[in-house]
Design a protein around this motif. Structure first.
Motif, PDB file in Angstrom:
ATOM      1  N   GLY A  90      28.906-101.858 -39.348  1.00  0.00           N
ATOM      2  CA  GLY A  90      27.859-101.509 -38.075  1.00  0.00           C
ATOM      3  C   GLY A  90      26.459-103.049 -38.226  1.00  0.00           C
ATOM      4  N   ASN A  91      24.969-102.668 -38.029  1.00  0.00           N
ATOM      5  CA  ASN A  91      23.827-102.966 -37.974  1.00  0.00           C
ATOM      6  C   ASN A  91      24.029-104.544 -38.410  1.00  0.00           C
ATOM      7  N   HIS A  92      24.801-104.772 -39.204  1.00  0.00           N
ATOM      8  CA  HIS A  92      24.766-106.198 -40.093  1.00  0.00           C
ATOM      9  C   HIS A  92      25.279-107.215 -38.771  1.00  0.00           C
ATOM     10  N   VAL A  93      26.102-106.478 -37.530  1.00  0.00           N
ATOM     11  CA  VAL A  93      26.605-107.223 -36.880  1.00  0.00           C
ATOM     12  C   VAL A  93      26.342-106.966 -35.946  1.00  0.00           C
ATOM     13  N   VAL A  94      25.877-107.920 -34.718  1.00  0.00           N
ATOM     14  CA  VAL A  94      24.602-108.148 -33.884  1.00  0.00           C
ATOM     15  C   VAL A  94      26.144-109.065 -32.390  1.00  0.00           C
ATOM     16  N   ARG A  95      26.507-108.318 -31.467  1.00  0.00           N
ATOM     17  CA  ARG A  95      27.238-108.408 -30.777  1.00  0.00           C
ATOM     18  C   ARG A  95      26.323-109.017 -29.233  1.00  0.00           C
ATOM     19  N   CYS A 109      27.902-104.370 -25.986  1.00  0.00           N
ATOM     20  CA  CYS A 109      27.067-105.311 -26.268  1.00  0.00           C
ATOM     21  C   CYS A 109      25.197-105.095 -27.354  1.00  0.00           C
ATOM     22  N   GLU A 110      25.303-105.182 -28.227  1.00  0.00           N
ATOM     23  CA  GLU A 110      23.482-105.404 -27.962  1.00  0.00           C
ATOM     24  C   GLU A 110      22.277-106.796 -27.220  1.00  0.00           C
ATOM     25  N   HIS A 111      23.266-107.470 -26.952  1.00  0.00           N
ATOM     26  CA  HIS A 111      22.523-108.545 -26.132  1.00  0.00           C
ATOM     27  C   HIS A 111      23.254-109.715 -25.087  1.00  0.00           C
ATOM     28  N   ALA A 112      23.106-109.269 -24.126  1.00  0.00           N
ATOM     29  CA  ALA A 112      23.983-110.079 -22.748  1.00  0.00           C
ATOM     30  C   ALA A 112      23.042-111.631 -22.020  1.00  0.00           C
ATOM     31  N   PHE A 113      23.193-112.203 -21.878  1.00  0.00           N
ATOM     32  CA  PHE A 113      22.727-113.604 -21.865  1.00  0.00           C
ATOM     33  C   PHE A 113      23.731-113.869 -20.373  1.00  0.00           C
ATOM     34  N   GLU A 114      23.033-114.412 -19.156  1.00  0.00           N
ATOM     35  CA  GLU A 114      23.524-114.682 -18.272  1.00  0.00           C
ATOM     36  C   GLU A 114      23.958-116.281 -17.996  1.00  0.00           C
ATOM     37  N   GLN A 141      23.903-117.000 -45.044  1.00  0.00           N
ATOM     38  CA  GLN A 141      23.590-115.888 -44.937  1.00  0.00           C
ATOM     39  C   GLN A 141      23.675-114.858 -43.595  1.00  0.00           C
ATOM     40  N   LEU A 142      24.204-116.509 -42.968  1.00  0.00           N
ATOM     41  CA  LEU A 142      24.308-115.876 -41.274  1.00  0.00           C
ATOM     42  C   LEU A 142      25.907-116.219 -40.969  1.00  0.00           C
ATOM     43  N   VAL A 143      26.150-115.859 -40.759  1.00  0.00           N
ATOM     44  CA  VAL A 143      27.614-116.007 -39.884  1.00  0.00           C
ATOM     45  C   VAL A 143      27.756-115.636 -38.602  1.00  0.00           C
ATOM     46  N   TYR A 144      29.089-116.793 -38.226  1.00  0.00           N
ATOM     47  CA  TYR A 144      28.707-116.838 -37.187  1.00  0.00           C
ATOM     48  C   TYR A 144      30.608-116.539 -36.107  1.00  0.00           C
ATOM     49  N   LEU A 145      30.994-115.887 -35.346  1.00  0.00           N
ATOM     50  CA  LEU A 145      32.426-115.822 -34.870  1.00  0.00           C
ATOM     51  C   LEU A 145      32.175-115.499 -33.298  1.00  0.00           C
ATOM     52  N   THR A 146      33.412-116.344 -32.414  1.00  0.00           N
ATOM     53  CA  THR A 146      33.790-116.349 -30.866  1.00  0.00           C
ATOM     54  C   THR A 146      35.071-114.876 -30.519  1.00  0.00           C
ATOM     55  N   LEU A 147      34.767-114.307 -30.172  1.00  0.00           N
ATOM     56  CA  LEU A 147      35.655-113.567 -30.432  1.00  0.00           C
ATOM     57  C   LEU A 147      35.823-112.358 -29.013  1.00  0.00           C
ATOM     58  N   ASN A 148      37.428-112.559 -28.957  1.00  0.00           N
ATOM     59  CA  ASN A 148      37.138-111.392 -27.468  1.00  0.00           C
ATOM     60  C   ASN A 148      36.885-109.428 -27.950  1.00  0.00           C
ATOM     61  N   PRO A 149      36.806-109.001 -26.567  1.00  0.00           N
ATOM     62  CA  PRO A 149      35.545-107.473 -26.702  1.00  0.00           C
ATOM     63  C   PRO A 149      36.678-106.825 -28.192  1.00  0.00           C
ATOM     64  N   GLU A 150      38.026-106.508 -28.623  1.00  0.00           N
ATOM     65  CA  GLU A 150      38.726-106.111 -29.283  1.00  0.00           C
ATOM     66  C   GLU A 150      38.325-106.294 -30.723  1.00  0.00           C
ATOM     67  N   GLY A 151      38.327-107.926 -30.902  1.00  0.00           N
ATOM     68  CA  GLY A 151      37.813-108.253 -31.944  1.00  0.00           C
ATOM     69  C   GLY A 151      36.099-108.241 -32.568  1.00  0.00           C
ATOM     70  N   ALA A 152      35.012-107.962 -31.502  1.00  0.00           N
ATOM     71  CA  ALA A 152      33.596-107.684 -31.264  1.00  0.00           C
ATOM     72  C   ALA A 152      33.737-106.584 -32.539  1.00  0.00           C
ATOM     73  N   ASP A 153      34.337-105.393 -31.122  1.00  0.00           N
ATOM     74  CA  ASP A 153      34.874-104.148 -32.121  1.00  0.00           C
ATOM     75  C   ASP A 153      34.328-103.807 -32.930  1.00  0.00           C
ATOM     76  N   ILE A 209      26.165-110.860 -39.462  1.00  0.00           N
ATOM     77  CA  ILE A 209      27.300-111.691 -38.663  1.00  0.00           C
ATOM     78  C   ILE A 209      27.076-111.872 -37.501  1.00  0.00           C
ATOM     79  N   PHE A 210      26.613-112.783 -36.611  1.00  0.00           N
ATOM     80  CA  PHE A 210      26.767-112.986 -35.343  1.00  0.00           C
ATOM     81  C   PHE A 210      28.091-112.794 -34.116  1.00  0.00           C
ATOM     82  N   VAL A 211      28.334-111.929 -33.388  1.00  0.00           N
ATOM     83  CA  VAL A 211      29.263-112.342 -32.634  1.00  0.00           C
ATOM     84  C   VAL A 211      29.327-112.653 -31.085  1.00  0.00           C
TER      85      VAL A 211
END
Length: 196
Positions: free
Chosen positions: A117-122, A163-168, A98-110, A10-12
């Motif tokens: 766990g490790n199946h979620v990449v923020r 978050c695991e990754h950040a992009f400007e 196999q891959l799912v994505y969501l667009t969420l606020n920090p509460e949802g991402a958390d 899951i990519f958030v």
């Protein structure tokens, strides 16, 4: 709770409103066989949004019914507006992808990170304050809406380091390319499955 299998991920996408997280998420999804899971919200659609494409737009009453049936894995109220994610929608998305994505606020991402766990990449997508305001003006958000979003800007930016990754996001096509490369690197790894 749904048990995520093997290579399911899951990519958030999270970050300030107007940072372009949804745009990037959609661009990246076209490069992979990715299914999106939409949140439910009680707010009215903006003029450029479609029900079933951007959100499931529902009444307060419907939202409360879903909540009462305990179908939401996470629901939050922000400025009087309710948002929620149904676990069944995630389960359904994993039936064919196999891959799912969501667009969420920090509460949802958390919440998703805690659950899966490790199946979620923020992936935190952000832009500076002026850029974010400019983008919201371009999409014709009202001054009131922009002000509401900006009142949360600093608080949301504070979540970046969680978050695991950040992009400007200066340039959506370039950033979506970078995110695609990142996702590619996850697909190449043999993820060790840990029980949570």
């Amino acid at each position: 709770m749904y048990q995520i299998k093997g290579k399911e991920l899951i990519f958030v996408y999270t970050g300030p409103d107007g940072s372009g997280r949804k745009t990037i998420a959609k661009m990246v999804a076209t490069a992979f066989d990715m299914e999106t899971v939409l949140s439910y919200t009680t707010r009215s659609p903006r003029h450029y949004e479609k029900d079933g494409e951007d959100y499931h737009f529902v009444t307060e009453e419907t939202f409360k019914q879903i909540q009462a049936q305990q179908e939401f894995i996470e629901s939050v109220e922000i400025d009087g507006i309710h948002y929620g994610i149904r676990e069944q929608d995630i389960v359904d998305a994993f039936k064919n992808h196999q891959l799912v994505y969501l667009t969420l606020n920090p509460e949802g991402a958390d919440k998703l990170k805690q659950m899966y766990g490790n199946h979620v990449v923020r992936i935190f997508v952000y832009a500076d304050r002026d850029t974010v305001i400019e983008r919201q003006k371009i999409r014709q958000d009202s001054d009131e809406v922009i002000e509401r979003h900006m009142s949360h800007y600093d608080e949301i930016m504070g979540y970046k380091n969680n978050c695991e990754h950040a992009f400007e996001n200066f340039d959506s096509p370039q950033v979506s390319y970078q995110v695609s490369e990142l996702i590619e690197s996850y697909l190449d790894r043999n993820l060790t499955v840990t029980d949570y």
